[in-house]
Design an enzyme around this catalytic site. Structure first.
Site, PDB file in Angstrom:
ATOM      1  N   ASP A 188      49.019  33.585  37.086  1.00 15.96           N
ATOM      2  CA  ASP A 188      47.211  33.988  37.114  1.00 15.96           C
ATOM      3  C   ASP A 188      46.695  32.639  36.331  1.00 15.96           C
ATOM      4  O   ASP A 188      45.411  33.333  36.207  1.00 15.96           O
ATOM      5  CB  ASP A 188      47.260  35.383  37.387  1.00 15.96           C
ATOM      6  CG  ASP A 188      46.060  35.757  38.603  1.00 15.96           C
ATOM      7  OD1 ASP A 188      44.723  36.590  38.121  1.00 15.96           O
ATOM      8  OD2 ASP A 188      45.432  34.178  38.998  1.00 15.96           O
TER       9      ASP A 188
ATOM     10  N   LYS B 114      45.126  26.635  37.005  1.00 16.49           N
ATOM     11  CA  LYS B 114      46.291  26.765  38.465  1.00 16.49           C
ATOM     12  C   LYS B 114      47.278  24.973  38.096  1.00 16.49           C
ATOM     13  O   LYS B 114      48.137  25.069  38.388  1.00 16.49           O
ATOM     14  CB  LYS B 114      44.998  26.284  39.841  1.00 16.49           C
ATOM     15  CG  LYS B 114      43.901  27.759  40.031  1.00 16.49           C
ATOM     16  CD  LYS B 114      44.787  29.002  39.681  1.00 16.49           C
ATOM     17  CE  LYS B 114      44.038  30.204  39.664  1.00 16.49           C
ATOM     18  NZ  LYS B 114      44.563  31.281  38.854  1.00 16.49           N
TER      19      LYS B 114
ATOM     20  N   ASP C 118      49.548  33.256  42.647  1.00 20.52           N
ATOM     21  CA  ASP C 118      48.157  33.411  42.641  1.00 20.52           C
ATOM     22  C   ASP C 118      47.465  33.223  43.190  1.00 20.52           C
ATOM     23  O   ASP C 118      47.465  31.940  42.381  1.00 20.52           O
ATOM     24  CB  ASP C 118      47.481  35.097  41.794  1.00 20.52           C
ATOM     25  CG  ASP C 118      46.039  35.259  42.452  1.00 20.52           C
ATOM     26  OD1 ASP C 118      45.055  35.354  42.117  1.00 20.52           O
ATOM     27  OD2 ASP C 118      46.354  35.526  43.648  1.00 20.52           O
ATOM     28  N   ASN C 119      46.358  33.012  44.026  1.00 20.00           N
ATOM     29  CA  ASN C 119      45.250  31.740  44.144  1.00 20.00           C
ATOM     30  C   ASN C 119      46.009  30.138  45.004  1.00 20.00           C
ATOM     31  O   ASN C 119      46.188  29.280  44.464  1.00 20.00           O
ATOM     32  CB  ASN C 119      45.089  31.193  42.828  1.00 20.00           C
ATOM     33  CG  ASN C 119      44.378  32.576  42.330  1.00 20.00           C
ATOM     34  OD1 ASN C 119      44.368  32.802  41.576  1.00 20.00           O
ATOM     35  ND2 ASN C 119      43.329  32.974  42.915  1.00 20.00           N
TER      36      ASN C 119
ATOM     37  N   GLU D  50      39.592  36.958  46.405  1.00 21.37           N
ATOM     38  CA  GLU D  50      39.495  38.660  46.221  1.00 21.37           C
ATOM     39  C   GLU D  50      38.163  38.604  46.223  1.00 21.37           C
ATOM     40  O   GLU D  50      37.531  37.567  45.937  1.00 21.37           O
ATOM     41  CB  GLU D  50      39.509  38.780  44.469  1.00 21.37           C
ATOM     42  CG  GLU D  50      39.087  37.508  43.906  1.00 21.37           C
ATOM     43  CD  GLU D  50      40.558  36.806  42.837  1.00 21.37           C
ATOM     44  OE1 GLU D  50      40.983  36.667  43.635  1.00 21.37           O
ATOM     45  OE2 GLU D  50      40.238  35.922  42.064  1.00 21.37           O
TER      46      GLU D  50
HETATM   47  C1  LIG Z   1      47.623  31.359  28.370  1.00 24.31           C
HETATM   48  C2  LIG Z   1      46.672  30.704  29.209  1.00 24.31           C
HETATM   49  C3  LIG Z   1      45.842  31.365  29.781  1.00 24.31           C
HETATM   50  C4  LIG Z   1      44.927  30.738  30.791  1.00 24.31           C
HETATM   51  C5  LIG Z   1      43.871  31.602  31.119  1.00 24.31           C
HETATM   52  N1  LIG Z   1      43.481  32.337  30.979  1.00 24.31           N
HETATM   53  N2  LIG Z   1      42.513  33.151  31.763  1.00 24.31           N
HETATM   54  C6  LIG Z   1      42.667  31.739  33.006  1.00 24.31           C
HETATM   55  C7  LIG Z   1      42.025  32.182  33.904  1.00 24.31           C
HETATM   56  C8  LIG Z   1      42.515  31.794  36.281  1.00 24.31           C
HETATM   57  N3  LIG Z   1      42.295  32.407  36.620  1.00 24.31           N
HETATM   58  C9  LIG Z   1      41.699  31.572  37.552  1.00 24.31           C
HETATM   59  O1  LIG Z   1      40.959  30.691  36.983  1.00 24.31           O
HETATM   60  C10 LIG Z   1      41.007  32.010  39.034  1.00 24.31           C
HETATM   61  C11 LIG Z   1      39.888  31.499  39.413  1.00 24.31           C
HETATM   62  C12 LIG Z   1      39.714  32.082  40.422  1.00 24.31           C
HETATM   63  C13 LIG Z   1      38.345  31.205  41.210  1.00 24.31           C
HETATM   64  C14 LIG Z   1      37.167  30.803  40.477  1.00 24.31           C
HETATM   65  C15 LIG Z   1      36.213  30.545  41.445  1.00 24.31           C
HETATM   66  C16 LIG Z   1      36.087  30.086  42.579  1.00 24.31           C
HETATM   67  F1  LIG Z   1      35.367  29.003  43.500  1.00 24.31           F
HETATM   68  C17 LIG Z   1      36.960  30.412  43.425  1.00 24.31           C
HETATM   69  C18 LIG Z   1      38.557  31.354  42.532  1.00 24.31           C
HETATM   70  C19 LIG Z   1      40.177  33.130  41.139  1.00 24.31           C
HETATM   71  C20 LIG Z   1      41.777  33.428  40.852  1.00 24.31           C
HETATM   72  O2  LIG Z   1      41.850  34.467  41.381  1.00 24.31           O
HETATM   73  C21 LIG Z   1      41.825  32.896  38.986  1.00 24.31           C
HETATM   74  O3  LIG Z   1      42.761  33.354  38.823  1.00 24.31           O
HETATM   75  N4  LIG Z   1      43.696  31.714  33.126  1.00 24.31           N
HETATM   76  C22 LIG Z   1      45.297  29.247  31.064  1.00 24.31           C
HETATM   77  C23 LIG Z   1      45.653  28.653  29.910  1.00 24.31           C
HETATM   78  N5  LIG Z   1      46.755  29.268  29.138  1.00 24.31           N
HETATM   79 MG   LIG Z   2      43.880  34.236  40.474  1.00 26.71          MG
END
Ligand SMILES: Cc1cc(-c2n[nH]c(CCNC(=O)c3cc(-c4ccc(F)cc4)cc(O)c3O)n2)ccn1
Ligand SMILES: [Mg+2]
Length: 214
Positions: free
Chosen positions: A141, A144, A169-170, A199
């Site tokens: 998650d 991406k 996810d996603n 979500e």
């Molecule tokens: C250890 C490590 C950890 C990471 C890391 N840590 N935290 C994340 C968060 C990442 N999640 C998302 O970006 C995300 C985005 C959307 C979204 C956004 C905007 C929209 F318009 C539509 C959908 C929806 C979701 O459900 C998502 O999960 N990455 C990165 C690298 N290394």
């Molecule tokens: Mg997500």
């Protein structure tokens, strides 16, 4: 000074949830994100699918990539057996600071190890740092464009075993096209798509469940 969205989300948890009751923490976050401010938690619709997969696997070792505010961390940890370990990786230190407090409010800090840093740096260190042999369950998650390289990295580091379940996810929104292409065409995985919605919205999204064949 201005508060951040994660800080406002934590405030809603501290105001509306009961310490030590994970379910009330999830409810407080979902209500906040439905009525006040959208945030990128897996949410309740995809969260129910996550619950069913976690319950089916009943994992002793879990890796979560992408903690954000700890919503899915709380969701998963609340379903784990007593001595299970959940390691969750968060890149952004501000997100990590909020997630620690959300996880503590739920009373689940003993089941969770939150690690700050990039997935690509930490995956190769899992065995030596945390005494992990293989993961029973991985929740992807995070960024991406890291799903595919990190899955290959986990394979190379011997962190997956026959039967390890990956849940991503996603895979539709924001989307992980290269990951889907790889995992659905690889003979080393058996994959299944769970159609859902992004979500707190009506936009299509979904979870991809993939079982490593060894
Ligand atoms: C250890 C490590 C950890 C990471 C890391 N840590 N935290 C994340 C968060 C990442 N999640 C998302 O970006 C995300 C985005 C959307 C979204 C956004 C905007 C929209 F318009 C539509 C959908 C929806 C979701 O459900 C998502 O999960 N990455 C990165 C690298 N290394
Ligand atoms: Mg997500």
């Amino acid at each position: 000074t201005q508060s951040t969205r994660p800080q406002r989300l934590l405030g809603a948890v501290q105001k509306n949830a009961t310490r030590g009751q994970p379910h009330s923490v999830l409810k407080a976050i979902d209500q906040f994100c439905t009525h006040t401010e959208w945030a990128m938690n897996v949410g309740d619709e995809k969260g129910c699918i996550l619950d069913s997969v976690v319950s089916e696997v009943n994992p002793a070792t879990v890796l979560e990539l992408g903690t954000y505010c700890g919503y899915s961390t709380v969701r998963i940890a609340s379903l784990l057996p007593p001595h299970a370990k959940l390691i969750t990786l968060e890149f952004n230190p501000d997100f990590a600071a909020i997630a620690r407090q959300v996880i503590a409010w739920a009373g689940l800090e003993d089941k969770v190890q939150l690690v700050e840093g990039a997935s690509g740096d930490w995956i190769p260190k899992m065995k030596e740092q945390f005494g992990i042999t293989t993961f029973d369950f991985v929740f992807l998650d995070h960024w991406k464009d890291r799903y595919l390289p990190d899955t290959k990295l986990m394979e190379e580091c011997g962190l997956l075993r026959k039967g390890t379940v990956l849940l991503a996810d996603n895979v539709i929104c924001p989307g992980t096209p290269d990951y889907l292409e790889y995992i659905r065409n690889s003979p080393r995985y058996k994959s299944q798509y769970f159609k859902s919605h992004l979500e707190y919205t009506k936009v299509e999204d979904g979870l991809e469940k993939s079982v490593f064949q060894g």
